[in-house]
Motif scaffolding. Structure first.
Motif, PDB file in Angstrom:
ATOM      1  N   GLU A   1       0.698  -1.198  -0.161  1.00 21.37           N
ATOM      2  CA  GLU A   1       0.045  -0.033  -0.128  1.00 21.37           C
ATOM      3  C   GLU A   1       0.779   1.405  -0.005  1.00 21.37           C
ATOM      4  OE1 GLU A   1      -3.446   0.161   2.734  1.00 21.37           O
ATOM      5  OE2 GLU A   1      -3.203  -1.931   2.920  1.00 21.37           O
ATOM      6  N   MET A   2       1.452   1.448   1.073  1.00 19.16           N
ATOM      7  CA  MET A   2       2.281   2.675   1.072  1.00 19.16           C
ATOM      8  C   MET A   2       3.830   2.291   1.844  1.00 19.16           C
ATOM      9  SD  MET A   2       2.099   5.981   3.641  1.00 19.16           S
ATOM     10  CE  MET A   2       0.942   7.029   2.713  1.00 19.16           C
ATOM     11  N   ASN A   3       4.865   2.174   1.014  1.00 23.38           N
ATOM     12  CA  ASN A   3       6.022   1.744   1.378  1.00 23.38           C
ATOM     13  C   ASN A   3       6.540   2.551   2.580  1.00 23.38           C
ATOM     14  OD1 ASN A   3       7.813   3.698   0.271  1.00 23.38           O
ATOM     15  ND2 ASN A   3       7.887   2.570  -1.744  1.00 23.38           N
ATOM     16  N   GLY A   4       7.629   2.346   3.062  1.00 19.95           N
ATOM     17  CA  GLY A   4       8.312   2.974   4.006  1.00 19.95           C
ATOM     18  C   GLY A   4       9.005   4.178   3.763  1.00 19.95           C
ATOM     19  N   VAL A   5       9.327   4.324   2.666  1.00 16.50           N
ATOM     20  CA  VAL A   5       9.864   5.497   1.985  1.00 16.50           C
ATOM     21  C   VAL A   5       8.794   6.710   2.106  1.00 16.50           C
ATOM     22  CG1 VAL A   5      11.280   6.672   0.289  1.00 16.50           C
ATOM     23  CG2 VAL A   5      11.863   4.529   0.873  1.00 16.50           C
ATOM     24  N   GLU A   6       7.948   6.308   1.481  1.00 15.24           N
ATOM     25  CA  GLU A   6       6.588   7.048   1.122  1.00 15.24           C
ATOM     26  C   GLU A   6       6.104   7.348   2.552  1.00 15.24           C
ATOM     27  OE1 GLU A   6       4.906   5.295  -2.796  1.00 15.24           O
ATOM     28  OE2 GLU A   6       4.286   4.453  -0.984  1.00 15.24           O
ATOM     29  N   LEU A   7       6.053   6.647   3.471  1.00 21.57           N
ATOM     30  CA  LEU A   7       5.340   7.018   4.805  1.00 21.57           C
ATOM     31  C   LEU A   7       6.401   7.762   5.688  1.00 21.57           C
ATOM     32  CD1 LEU A   7       3.920   6.385   7.383  1.00 21.57           C
ATOM     33  CD2 LEU A   7       5.228   4.507   7.804  1.00 21.57           C
ATOM     34  N   GLN A   8       7.715   7.602   5.378  1.00 21.77           N
ATOM     35  CA  GLN A   8       8.570   8.701   6.259  1.00 21.77           C
ATOM     36  C   GLN A   8       8.510   9.933   5.353  1.00 21.77           C
ATOM     37  OE1 GLN A   8      12.653   8.572   4.776  1.00 21.77           O
ATOM     38  NE2 GLN A   8      13.344   9.535   6.705  1.00 21.77           N
ATOM     39  N   ARG A   9       8.530   9.979   4.074  1.00 24.51           N
ATOM     40  CA  ARG A   9       8.367  11.347   3.494  1.00 24.51           C
ATOM     41  C   ARG A   9       7.083  12.063   4.094  1.00 24.51           C
ATOM     42  NH1 ARG A   9       7.883   9.863  -1.654  1.00 24.51           N
ATOM     43  NH2 ARG A   9      10.108   9.631  -1.677  1.00 24.51           N
ATOM     44  N   ALA A  10       5.877  11.441   4.127  1.00 25.36           N
ATOM     45  CA  ALA A  10       4.618  11.795   4.868  1.00 25.36           C
ATOM     46  C   ALA A  10       4.665  12.259   6.452  1.00 25.36           C
ATOM     47  CB  ALA A  10       3.423  10.945   4.788  1.00 25.36           C
ATOM     48  N   ILE A  11       5.403  11.439   7.259  1.00 26.69           N
ATOM     49  CA  ILE A  11       5.797  11.789   8.538  1.00 26.69           C
ATOM     50  C   ILE A  11       6.587  13.043   8.582  1.00 26.69           C
ATOM     51  CG2 ILE A  11       6.790  11.178  10.439  1.00 26.69           C
ATOM     52  CD1 ILE A  11       6.101   8.295   9.928  1.00 26.69           C
ATOM     53  N   THR A  12       7.729  13.272   7.763  1.00 25.67           N
ATOM     54  CA  THR A  12       8.378  14.457   7.488  1.00 25.67           C
ATOM     55  C   THR A  12       7.691  15.308   7.263  1.00 25.67           C
ATOM     56  OG1 THR A  12      10.424  13.131   7.165  1.00 25.67           O
ATOM     57  CG2 THR A  12      10.662  15.499   6.724  1.00 25.67           C
ATOM     58  N   GLU A  13       6.862  15.495   6.467  1.00 22.98           N
ATOM     59  CA  GLU A  13       5.909  16.494   5.928  1.00 22.98           C
ATOM     60  C   GLU A  13       4.741  17.069   6.934  1.00 22.98           C
ATOM     61  OE1 GLU A  13       4.460  15.576   2.241  1.00 22.98           O
ATOM     62  OE2 GLU A  13       6.387  15.747   1.100  1.00 22.98           O
TER      63      GLU A  13
END
Length: 156
Positions: free
Chosen positions: A60-72
């Motif tokens: 669904e949402m890989n860790g790189v995408e999740l980390q980017r969302a968390i950072t934003e």
């Protein structure tokens, strides 16, 4: 206690991370587990942890995408990336997005985990000290105090 959110689509991987430390005696507490990125974002929105330990490869949402969302969306949350992949592009992207570290799962042990979490906490404390010493932040706390905001004196 510093709150840690584990994010991995494999429950056994979460269990392995849980078993690596006597969390409480090291000043940490696992506040939850998420099994995909969307679940993690919802949990962070409801109650942000200090650190999110994130698997890179998830559906669904890989860790790189999740980390980017968390950072934003939640810049105060530190991230530590876990992966089975020793892939330079993943490592580079995660570190570029602000991850504290990128740790290979097969090299993860108690010492590595605690060192990484302690580094994340030092980074968080340093950022908080830096923000708290800015004149604009101090002025804002004084304004909150004058407006009668509950807890303003403690924050100041």
């Amino acid at each position: 206690m510093y709150q840690i959110l584990l994010v991995d689509d494999e429950p056994l991987a979460c269990q392995h991370v849980r078993s690596l430390s006597d969390w409480g005696s090291n000043g940490f507490e696992i506040c939850g587990e998420a099994y995909n990125g969307m679940m993690a974002l919802e949990m962070i929105r409801e109650s942000p942890p200090h650190i999110a330990v994130i698997d890179v490869d998830m559906p669904e949402m890989n860790g790189v995408e999740l980390q980017r969302a968390i950072t934003e969306r939640f810049p105060v949350v530190k991230t530590v990336m876990l992966s089975s992949y020793d892939d330079y592009d993943y490592v580079r992207e995660c570190l570029k997005n602000g991850a504290t570290d990128y740790v290979l799962k097969h090299r993860l042990n108690s010492e590595t985990l605690l060192a990484t979490l302690n580094k994340a906490m030092r980074d968080l404390k340093e950022e908080n000290r830096s923000k708290a010493s800015r004149p604009s932040v101090i002025r804002e706390h004084i304004a909150d105090l004058v407006r009668g905001k509950q807890g303003a004196a403690k924050e100041l």
